[in-house]
Design a protein around this motif. Structure first.
Motif, PDB file in Angstrom:
ATOM      1  N   SER A  75      29.408 104.909  66.870  1.00  0.00           N
ATOM      2  CA  SER A  75      30.035 104.535  68.141  1.00  0.00           C
ATOM      3  C   SER A  75      29.857 105.624  69.188  1.00  0.00           C
ATOM      4  CB  SER A  75      31.523 104.249  67.931  1.00  0.00           C
ATOM      5  OG  SER A  75      32.182 105.386  67.403  1.00  0.00           O
ATOM      6  N   ALA A  76      29.986 106.894  68.772  1.00  0.00           N
ATOM      7  CA  ALA A  76      29.793 108.002  69.721  1.00  0.00           C
ATOM      8  C   ALA A  76      28.343 108.052  70.202  1.00  0.00           C
ATOM      9  CB  ALA A  76      30.181 109.329  69.060  1.00  0.00           C
ATOM     10  N   MET A  77      27.414 107.809  69.295  1.00  0.00           N
ATOM     11  CA  MET A  77      26.001 107.825  69.652  1.00  0.00           C
ATOM     12  C   MET A  77      25.675 106.674  70.601  1.00  0.00           C
ATOM     13  SD  MET A  77      23.559 109.896  68.882  1.00  0.00           S
ATOM     14  CE  MET A  77      22.934 109.847  70.564  1.00  0.00           C
ATOM     15  N   ASP A  78      26.277 105.512  70.349  1.00  0.00           N
ATOM     16  CA  ASP A  78      26.065 104.366  71.244  1.00  0.00           C
ATOM     17  C   ASP A  78      26.561 104.675  72.651  1.00  0.00           C
ATOM     18  OD1 ASP A  78      24.970 102.952  69.176  1.00  0.00           O
ATOM     19  OD2 ASP A  78      26.794 101.799  68.716  1.00  0.00           O
ATOM     20  N   ALA A  79      27.714 105.356  72.732  1.00  0.00           N
ATOM     21  CA  ALA A  79      28.260 105.693  74.053  1.00  0.00           C
ATOM     22  C   ALA A  79      27.311 106.608  74.817  1.00  0.00           C
ATOM     23  CB  ALA A  79      29.626 106.359  73.893  1.00  0.00           C
ATOM     24  N   VAL A  80      26.723 107.576  74.128  1.00  0.00           N
ATOM     25  CA  VAL A  80      25.771 108.487  74.776  1.00  0.00           C
ATOM     26  C   VAL A  80      24.526 107.720  75.213  1.00  0.00           C
ATOM     27  CG1 VAL A  80      24.285 110.494  74.422  1.00  0.00           C
ATOM     28  CG2 VAL A  80      26.617 110.514  73.550  1.00  0.00           C
ATOM     29  N   ASN A  81      24.016 106.856  74.341  1.00  0.00           N
ATOM     30  CA  ASN A  81      22.812 106.083  74.681  1.00  0.00           C
ATOM     31  C   ASN A  81      23.071 105.157  75.864  1.00  0.00           C
ATOM     32  OD1 ASN A  81      21.282 107.254  72.645  1.00  0.00           O
ATOM     33  ND2 ASN A  81      21.887 105.719  71.125  1.00  0.00           N
ATOM     34  N   ASN A  82      24.255 104.522  75.887  1.00  0.00           N
ATOM     35  CA  ASN A  82      24.590 103.644  77.014  1.00  0.00           C
ATOM     36  C   ASN A  82      24.664 104.426  78.322  1.00  0.00           C
ATOM     37  OD1 ASN A  82      24.756 101.483  75.260  1.00  0.00           O
ATOM     38  ND2 ASN A  82      26.985 101.624  75.013  1.00  0.00           N
ATOM     39  N   SER A  83      25.221 105.626  78.248  1.00  0.00           N
ATOM     40  CA  SER A  83      25.303 106.465  79.449  1.00  0.00           C
ATOM     41  C   SER A  83      23.911 106.893  79.909  1.00  0.00           C
ATOM     42  CB  SER A  83      26.164 107.693  79.173  1.00  0.00           C
ATOM     43  OG  SER A  83      27.471 107.315  78.815  1.00  0.00           O
ATOM     44  N   SER A  84      23.037 107.191  78.959  1.00  0.00           N
ATOM     45  CA  SER A  84      21.663 107.550  79.311  1.00  0.00           C
ATOM     46  C   SER A  84      20.964 106.377  80.000  1.00  0.00           C
ATOM     47  CB  SER A  84      20.888 107.948  78.052  1.00  0.00           C
ATOM     48  OG  SER A  84      21.496 109.035  77.408  1.00  0.00           O
ATOM     49  N   THR A  85      21.191 105.165  79.478  1.00  0.00           N
ATOM     50  CA  THR A  85      20.612 103.967  80.091  1.00  0.00           C
ATOM     51  C   THR A  85      21.135 103.785  81.515  1.00  0.00           C
ATOM     52  OG1 THR A  85      20.476 102.921  77.917  1.00  0.00           O
ATOM     53  CG2 THR A  85      20.326 101.483  79.831  1.00  0.00           C
ATOM     54  N   ALA A  86      22.446 103.996  81.697  1.00  0.00           N
ATOM     55  CA  ALA A  86      23.040 103.867  83.035  1.00  0.00           C
ATOM     56  C   ALA A  86      22.418 104.863  84.007  1.00  0.00           C
ATOM     57  CB  ALA A  86      24.549 104.076  82.951  1.00  0.00           C
ATOM     58  N   LEU A  87      22.174 106.088  83.546  1.00  0.00           N
ATOM     59  CA  LEU A  87      21.549 107.088  84.413  1.00  0.00           C
ATOM     60  C   LEU A  87      20.138 106.662  84.796  1.00  0.00           C
ATOM     61  CD1 LEU A  87      22.593 110.585  83.013  1.00  0.00           C
ATOM     62  CD2 LEU A  87      23.188 109.577  85.194  1.00  0.00           C
ATOM     63  N   ASN A  88      19.362 106.157  83.838  1.00  0.00           N
ATOM     64  CA  ASN A  88      18.001 105.696  84.137  1.00  0.00           C
ATOM     65  C   ASN A  88      18.016 104.574  85.166  1.00  0.00           C
ATOM     66  OD1 ASN A  88      15.976 107.185  82.815  1.00  0.00           O
ATOM     67  ND2 ASN A  88      16.558 106.312  80.843  1.00  0.00           N
ATOM     68  N   GLU A  89      18.919 103.606  84.963  1.00  0.00           N
ATOM     69  CA  GLU A  89      19.017 102.493  85.905  1.00  0.00           C
ATOM     70  C   GLU A  89      19.431 102.979  87.291  1.00  0.00           C
ATOM     71  OE1 GLU A  89      21.752  99.838  84.125  1.00  0.00           O
ATOM     72  OE2 GLU A  89      20.364  99.110  82.583  1.00  0.00           O
ATOM     73  N   ALA A  90      20.344 103.969  87.316  1.00  0.00           N
ATOM     74  CA  ALA A  90      20.781 104.505  88.606  1.00  0.00           C
ATOM     75  C   ALA A  90      19.625 105.154  89.354  1.00  0.00           C
ATOM     76  CB  ALA A  90      21.911 105.517  88.386  1.00  0.00           C
ATOM     77  N   VAL A  91      18.788 105.889  88.629  1.00  0.00           N
ATOM     78  CA  VAL A  91      17.645 106.564  89.271  1.00  0.00           C
ATOM     79  C   VAL A  91      16.689 105.536  89.874  1.00  0.00           C
ATOM     80  CG1 VAL A  91      15.594 107.942  88.806  1.00  0.00           C
ATOM     81  CG2 VAL A  91      17.777 108.644  87.879  1.00  0.00           C
ATOM     82  N   LEU A  92      16.414 104.466  89.115  1.00  0.00           N
ATOM     83  CA  LEU A  92      15.492 103.441  89.596  1.00  0.00           C
ATOM     84  C   LEU A  92      16.048 102.740  90.835  1.00  0.00           C
ATOM     85  CD1 LEU A  92      14.354 101.893  86.184  1.00  0.00           C
ATOM     86  CD2 LEU A  92      13.105 103.503  87.641  1.00  0.00           C
TER      87      LEU A  92
END
Length: 1389
Positions: A75-92
């Motif tokens: 669950s902790a790893m999923d939270a980090v991965n989801n946040s990383s995805t959000a950052l990528n989407e924000a940059v785009l």
């Protein structure tokens, strides 16, 4: 411990926090309309770091055997991965549209998720590593007692081979952990206990050898067993302390677990489980119709119970759905087998729809919101919306506040102790502010007054909310929590489909967590019992796992292992239930039970729910059982009445059962009368038990109990029976007080009470010659209990914590008594009382006329304190009368402190003049030949003398820690640890000496005694060294000179009449001289090359020569070989004179310096010059302005209104004020450290304006410097500026430390400066956490960030303040070398 309590976590989080801070700044710039730059490079750097961390974490998870880590990692790893995805989407999105608001939101959400997720991952891994160390510690600890089974030297050799690798591995792991910790006190404890284990290991082996060699001699075997048992006990204690520090948790840890087992939470779980079972029947056909209907009936019962507990529209909606389900189930039952399949299918479809609706409804219901705290929270949210809206008070708002305060008062009434009183205080304050709000609405234009009023209301509402939540959690009994888990396990053992294996495992884990948390607050005996049962439960679960994972698990084997597990878990519930029902906790538990029964009786129709009726009966049985226990311990009319009420309550409950079973024979009036009788009887029972318990008033009753017991302990008057009864009352009162405290304080008091009980048991068995010494120990232990109880009771209120030693108390007292307008101050009064207690302890230790004189001074101070309180409280007193009473008290305290410092030196000189003499005499008595029959008598006498001597060393050290002049907190901690180690080693010395005395020719006994003796002497020398530093060298030399002169004059007189007695006096002169030489050597170690050092070295050499000459002259005189009859007298006088020379030299060197060096010209009188026009303020950097600051004004009292009205803001501003007050003493010119410290205080004052509460006031329209600090960008910028300023302070302090010739002052400066780097690093991370947590939709995270920021700010400013003081002390020593001193510490006139 903070979230970043290790160096590794801090080093990983810091670069991530810097990047997140940068993103927050960009986000706020975008909010103001600026285009977002291309963030690809920044984001890629963050994502690369996170990816590397994730790779390492995944690899670790695959290799780990830690079930908790494996469970929580995904669950902790999923939270980090989801946040990383959000950052990528924000940059785009931001690359496509630099002004995209959606992209900015994703950016800040992802940044926050990265930071919190990384922190969670690091903490999971860190906790996993700690659990691994703890597991190894437990394994080694469990192996210690095995040495009791060793019977031969071969067995011992095998035991050592098995023990050594594990112990070595544990010590190495704990040492590495200590090096990793940022919190120095925890790290010091781990290192100290590890060293203790290493020292105890050879003692364990030696004691085992002695036991093996003692075989065949019963008396010798008993002594060797005692020695070995004591060694194992001390090793166990060290290992337990290591485990405790490794697992250091939040004091409220147990409450968080207990919240999971709240009765309403359990009811919710039951409804959801029943919904799943009914769904399995209707949707998947996993159950027969008969089984399905049974599950549906259970669902209806659980749903009714939940609906009754959930108040408001939610509860009504749940009740309506349950009622519909009940009707459908009845229709299905009526159809039976004769009904058509079409009708059954239609009813089942309707039933499934309602079950799905109920499941969704219950899932989305916060059942804990229906608790008193939930009801208060809902109304507080409404009140907050009104306060922020700026609207006038309406009838709806007044009604909401009325409901809020009524509900809160009900909670206060149901909550015993200080918690209830604090809730009442908050309610009164809110009512007062509401009245003020009504008056302000009639005024025109007073917007600032209205805003201030609303801000104070908001702060008090937040405080009330927290208090009610704590009170609600407190009203759940631990045994109910555990028994709820036991019930789930029972259903699982019966193969009930309601409880799956996963649910059972969850219940098992929760029961263990709750039991461990609750056991921390029990007495030593109860705690040991619970710990043993927890171990038994663990073994039973391992056995069950082994059975089901075996190759061919049989049904009988599985059932047997389940039964064993269930029996072990049930034992824990029984023990905790017994603890709940003790008289010490009776009033609190009865109130909880009575409130519960009355609520159930009022909210439910008679017989409406079987589970409700069962809950009423069980709770009444428990209340009656507690009442019977209280009656048993309180014989007489009150006890008889309580017994009668218990019987009445049970009778009325029996009547209620009859009413349920005979509905056709009862009328509504009979039902109402029965309910009223139940409630009336319960209320009267509650009031009677509360009255009995309140007879033991907190504080005064304990003090009177201690006073009565102390009279017996000091004189023995009244007889042993009466005395031990009085001590028993002290124990009972102390445990009663401890029940309402937090876990740590409760455990400390319970442990002291257990030690006191052990002393009483030992006293009852001891011979008459030993009883006097034991009474002295009992008296000291009672004082320790009283102090612990007082400290714990005051620490529950913010700002009233015990101040510490005499220097710390003096600072608080001076702040209070230096006010121009005298006021009451809880902190100041608490500090005066602490000074009185410290002085009284010193007076008792000194004894004689001197002790009586100090005691008289303490009584005078106490009388003047009461007089000042009365004068301040009297509205008729004039300001002159108040100031006169204030000045009189301050003068009396100054005299008392001087007397304490003067006489402490005398006590230290007398006590520590010869620390090894008694142990050498004990060794000589043990090694004496066995033949003389009086050997045992002499040995016992020497053993008693040695034990008394060791205890006296410890008692004087305890007084020196409080009263001494040394303000180094690290040294105080070291003294306390040395005292504990010395007390632990003393019985080991006695037991090993006894073994040696029974077998003086045994080499193993000699080796064991030598090891233990060396350990004891090492600790005693360490203790003496630290105690010496608590006494001024000049005071020590004055007392040493006086004592040397007395002993020398006595030796001269006795040499003419009794030479043997004269030799004893000469020996004492030699011991005093050796102590003077030790103190002189310690002083020389702190000195560089200077004229004073040269003189001191010469005087020391002369003193050493003089004492050697005195020894020779004594020998010649005794042997009759003296050529000069006056040679002996001259040699003694020479010793005294050389000590006097050293004293005079040191006194002259330590004379206080003038306030200003001669090089500084006198100040220019400004009135004689024409003043230039005032310089306008610089608009760019307001920090460079010299703001108006009154250095003579005392800091605001942290106990008074500011903290309660503005929360964390007041705490930060209070710490900043004290730092500003410190820097205002000096001229800033040519001193960058003072300038930097002043700026730090100003920066933190700005930051205080953005903490929760203060910020709300600004948002309401107040004009107080709102523009200075209005965004997270400002906060991040300010934090970076503070960090840069702290580095500047560290740089200057390091230069001073390098050039200062006094090593003692250098060490003090290093200790003060050490925390600054760690705290600055934490501030950087906290700033990012707070920046990412801010927002109206993340209030809980923001409050947590405010708390972390406040604690960090207080600690950082205190460290800076201490560093400034230590730097000034070092600079004074550097006046003789101006070139080495780059800072000028010049005090203002």
């Amino acid at each position: 411990m903070s979230a970043f309590h290790t160096k590794t976590i801090a080093s990983v989080l810091e670069p991530v926090a810097q990047q997140v801070s940068h993103l927050v700044v960009l986000y706020e710039a975008g909010q103001q309309g600026q285009a977002m730059p291309d963030l690809v490079d920044n984001i890629q750097l963050v994502l690369t770091c996170v990816s590397n961390l994730a790779t390492v974490a995944e690899s670790t998870a695959k290799q780990s055997n830690d079930a908790t880590f494996i469970r929580d990692f995904p669950s902790a790893m999923d939270a980090v991965n989801n946040s990383s995805t959000a950052l990528n989407e924000a940059v785009l999105e931001l690359r496509t549209d630099p002004y995209s608001s959606k992209g900015r939101r994703k950016l800040i959400t992802g940044a926050k998720g990265i930071l919190t997720g990384t922190c969670d991952l690091l903490l999971m891994y860190d906790e996993s590593e700690v659990r691994k160390i703890v597991k190894n510690c437990e394994a080694v600890r469990s192996y210690f007692p095995v040495c009791l089974e060793v019977g031969t030297l071969e067995d011992l050799s095998f035991y050592i081979k098995n023990l050594t690798p594990g112990l070595t591995q544990v010590c190495k792991a704990v040492k590495n952990r200590a090096d990793e910790l940022l919190h120095k006190p925890y790290a010091d404890i781990l290192r100290r206990e590890t060293e203790q284990l290493k020292k105890f290991a050879p003692m364990l082996i030696g004691a085992s050898k002695s036991l093996i060699n003692a075989q065949g001699n019963e008396e010798l075997t008993n002594a060797a067993h005692q020695n070995l048992d004591t060694t194992i006990e001390k090793m166990n204690a060290s290992m337990k302390e290591i485990i405790r520090v490794l697992l250091m948790k939040d004091p409220d840890y147990g409450k968080k677990i207990i919240a999971d087992f709240h009765p309403l939470a359990l009811a919710k779980d039951a409804v959801m489980a029943d919904c799943n079972r009914v769904r399995d029947w209707l949707k998947h056909g996993k159950l027969t119709d008969a089984e399905g209907l049974k599950c549906a009936t259970e669902l209806i019962s659980a749903g009714k119970e939940l609906a009754a507990g959930v108040s408001g529209p939610k509860g009504e909606e749940i009740g309506e759905v349950v009622k519909a389900i009940d009707g459908i189930v009845n229709d299905l039952k009526n159809l039976g087998d004769a009904g058509s399949e079409t009708d059954k299918a239609a009813l089942k479809k309707a039933l499934l729809e309602n079950v799905e609706k109920l499941d969704t409804l219950v899932k989305n219901t916060d059942v804990l919101a229906s608790t008193p705290s939930g009801a208060v929270s809902r109304r507080i949210e409404d009140a907050k919306r009104w306060a922020k809206s700026g609207d006038n008070l309406s009838s709806e708002t007044n009604a909401n506040f009325s409901d809020l305060l009524t509900t809160s008062r009900a909670v206060a009434k149901a909550t015993s102790g200080k918690e209830g009183a604090m809730i009442e205080k908050s309610i009164d304050k809110i009512e007062e502010l509401l009245q003020e709000a009504g008056r302000l609405e009639l005024e025109i234009g007073n917007n600032k007054g209205k805003a201030d009023n609303r801000a104070r209301i908001l702060a008090w509402l937040a405080q009330l909310n927290n208090q009610v939540k704590m009170a609600d959690e407190k009203n759940i009994l631990p045994s109910e929590v555990v028994n709820a888990g036991v019930g789930q396990l029972s259903e699982w053992a019966k193969d009930s489909p309601a409880v799956s294996d996963a649910n059972a495992h969850h219940a098992y884990n929760k029961v263990l967590e709750v039991s461990k948390a609750v056991s921390e607050g029990l007495s030593k005996a109860e705690r040991d019992q619970v710990e043993g049962l927890i171990a038994e439960v663990g073994e039973a679960m391992e056995s069950y796992q082994a059975v089901i994972q075996g190759p061919t698990p049989t049904h009988a084997a599985i059932k047997k292992s389940q039964a064993t597990l269930l029996q072990a878990v049930h034992k824990i519930g029984t023990v905790l239930e017994k603890a709940d029902m003790t008289g010490d906790n009776a009033a609190e538990n009865v109130t909880t039970g009575v409130e519960r029964v009355c609520d159930l009786v009022d909210a439910n129709k008679v017989g409406a729910s079987p589970k409700v009726e069962q809950s009423i009966r069980q709770t009444v049985d428990k209340v009656a059982a507690i009442g019977k226990a209280v009656a048993h311990h309180n014989p007489g009319p009150e006890g008889d009445r309580i017994n009668e009420l218990c019987d009445n309550v049970k009778h009325y409950i029996s009547q209620r059962t009859w009413v349920i079973n005979n509905p056709e024979k009862v009328t509504p009036e009979m039902v109402a009368a029965n309910s009223a009788n139940i409630k009336d009887a319960l209320r009267e029972l509650e009031s009677k038990i509360t009255a009995v318990e309140q007879d033991r008033d907190e504080g005064t009753e304990l003090v009177s109990a201690v006073s009565a017991a102390q009279q017996w302990a000091s004189t023995g008057k009244g007889g042993d029976a009466q005395g031990t009864t009085a001590v028993g009352k002290v124990i009972s009162q102390s445990r009663y007080l401890a029940r309402g405290l937090n876990t740590r304080d409760k455990r400390e008091i319970f442990d002291l009470c257990q030690e006191l009980e052990d002393l009483i048991d030992e006293y009852n068995r001891a011979p008459e010659g030993r009883k006097r010494a034991l009474r002295s120990q009992i008296a000291d232990k009672m004082n320790a209990v009283k102090q612990a109880a007082r400290k714990a009771n005051t620490s529950a209120v913010p700002g009233t914590e015990t101040a510490g030693g005499l220097p710390e108390c003096s600072e608080i007292i001076d702040e209070w008594l230096d006010r121009d307008e005298p006021i009451r101050s809880k902190a100041g009064e608490r500090a005066v009382e602490d000074v009185i207690d410290m002085a009284a302890a010193l007076a008792k230790n000194i004894g004689g006329p001197v002790g009586e004189a100090i005691k008289a001074q303490t009584e005078k101070v106490a009388k003047l304190l009461r007089h000042l309180q009365d004068v301040i409280d009297d509205p008729k007193s004039t300001p002159e009368q108040k100031r006169a009473a204030q000045a009189e008290l301050k003068e009396a305290i100054t005299e008392l402190k001087k007397a304490c410092n003067d006489h402490l030196a005398s006590k230290v000189v007398d006590t520590y003049v010869d620390i090894t003499g008694p142990i050498m005499e004990l060794q000589a008595a043990a090694l004496a030949p066995l033949a003389p029959p009086e050997k045992a008598v002499k040995f016992n006498a020497k053993a008693a003398d040695f034990s008394l001597h060791a205890e006296q060393l410890c008692r004087v050290a305890e007084v020196a820690t409080d009263v001494g002049c040394d303000e180094d907190p690290h040294r105080h901690d070291n003294i306390k640890l040395s005292i504990e180690a010395l007390r632990d080693a003393t019985p080991m010395v006695v037991y090993s000496a006894k073994t040696l005395s029974l077998n003086p020719d045994s080499e193993s006994a000699k080796e064991n005694f030598d090891l233990v003796k060396q350990q004891w002497v090492t600790e005693a020398v360490r203790l003496r060294t630290d105690v010496d530093k608590c006494v001024k060298p000049t005071d020590f030399l004055v007392e040493s000179e006086r004592k040397c002169k007395e002993e020398g004059e006595a030796a001269k007189a006795l040499m003419k009449t009794s030479p043997k007695e004269a030799v004893v006096k000469v020996a004492m002169v030699q011991k005093i001289t050796n102590r003077v030489l030790e103190v002189t050597d310690a002083e020389l170690e702190n000195l560089g090359d200077c004229e004073f050092r040269v003189k001191l070295v010469n005087h020391r050499a002369n003193l050493q020569h003089a004492i050697q000459h005195a020894g020779q002259a004594t020998n010649e005189h005794i042997k009759g070989q003296a050529t000069d009859p006056a040679a002996f007298d001259k040699s003694i006088t020479e010793v005294h004179m050389n000590i006097s020379y050293i004293k005079e030299e040191m006194v002259g060197f330590y004379l206080p310096l003038p306030p200003l060096p001669e090089l500084i010209p006198p100040p220019i009188v400004e009135e004689e010059e024409e003043k230039p026009p005032a310089r306008p303020p610089v608009p760019v950097d307001s920090d460079e302005e010299e703001d108006a600051f009154d250095a003579s004004a005392p800091a605001p009292d942290p106990v008074e209104a500011p903290i309660e009205e503005f929360g964390y803001s007041a705490l930060i501003r209070h710490a900043a004020f004290k730092l500003r007050q410190e820097t205002a003493k000096y001229i800033e010119e040519d001193n960058d450290m003072i300038a930097a410290a002043r700026k730090i205080a100003q920066k933190f004052q700005q930051m205080a304006k953005y903490t929760k509460g203060r910020r709300e006031m600004l948002e309401l329209g107040a004009t107080e410097e709102k523009s200075e600090f209005s965004s997270m960008t400002d906060m991040i910028k300010t934090c970076k500026e503070i960090i840069a300023l702290t580095k500047n302070i560290q740089k200057h302090a390091a230069m001073i430390s390098k050039n200062c010739p006094d090593k003692r002052l250098v060490m003090s400066l290093a200790n003060s400066m050490e925390p600054i780097g760690m705290l600055s690093q934490q501030l950087n991370i906290i700033a990012s956490v707070k920046a990412s947590a801010s927002g109206k939709y993340n209030e809980a995270a923001e409050v947590e960030a405010d708390e972390m920021l406040t604690i960090n700010a207080q600690n950082l400013m205190k460290s800076v303040r201490d560093t400034v003081r230590a730097s000034e002390s070092c600079s004074v020593k550097m006046l003789s070398n101006p070139a080495a001193n780059n800072l000028q510490f010049r005090r203002k006139r």
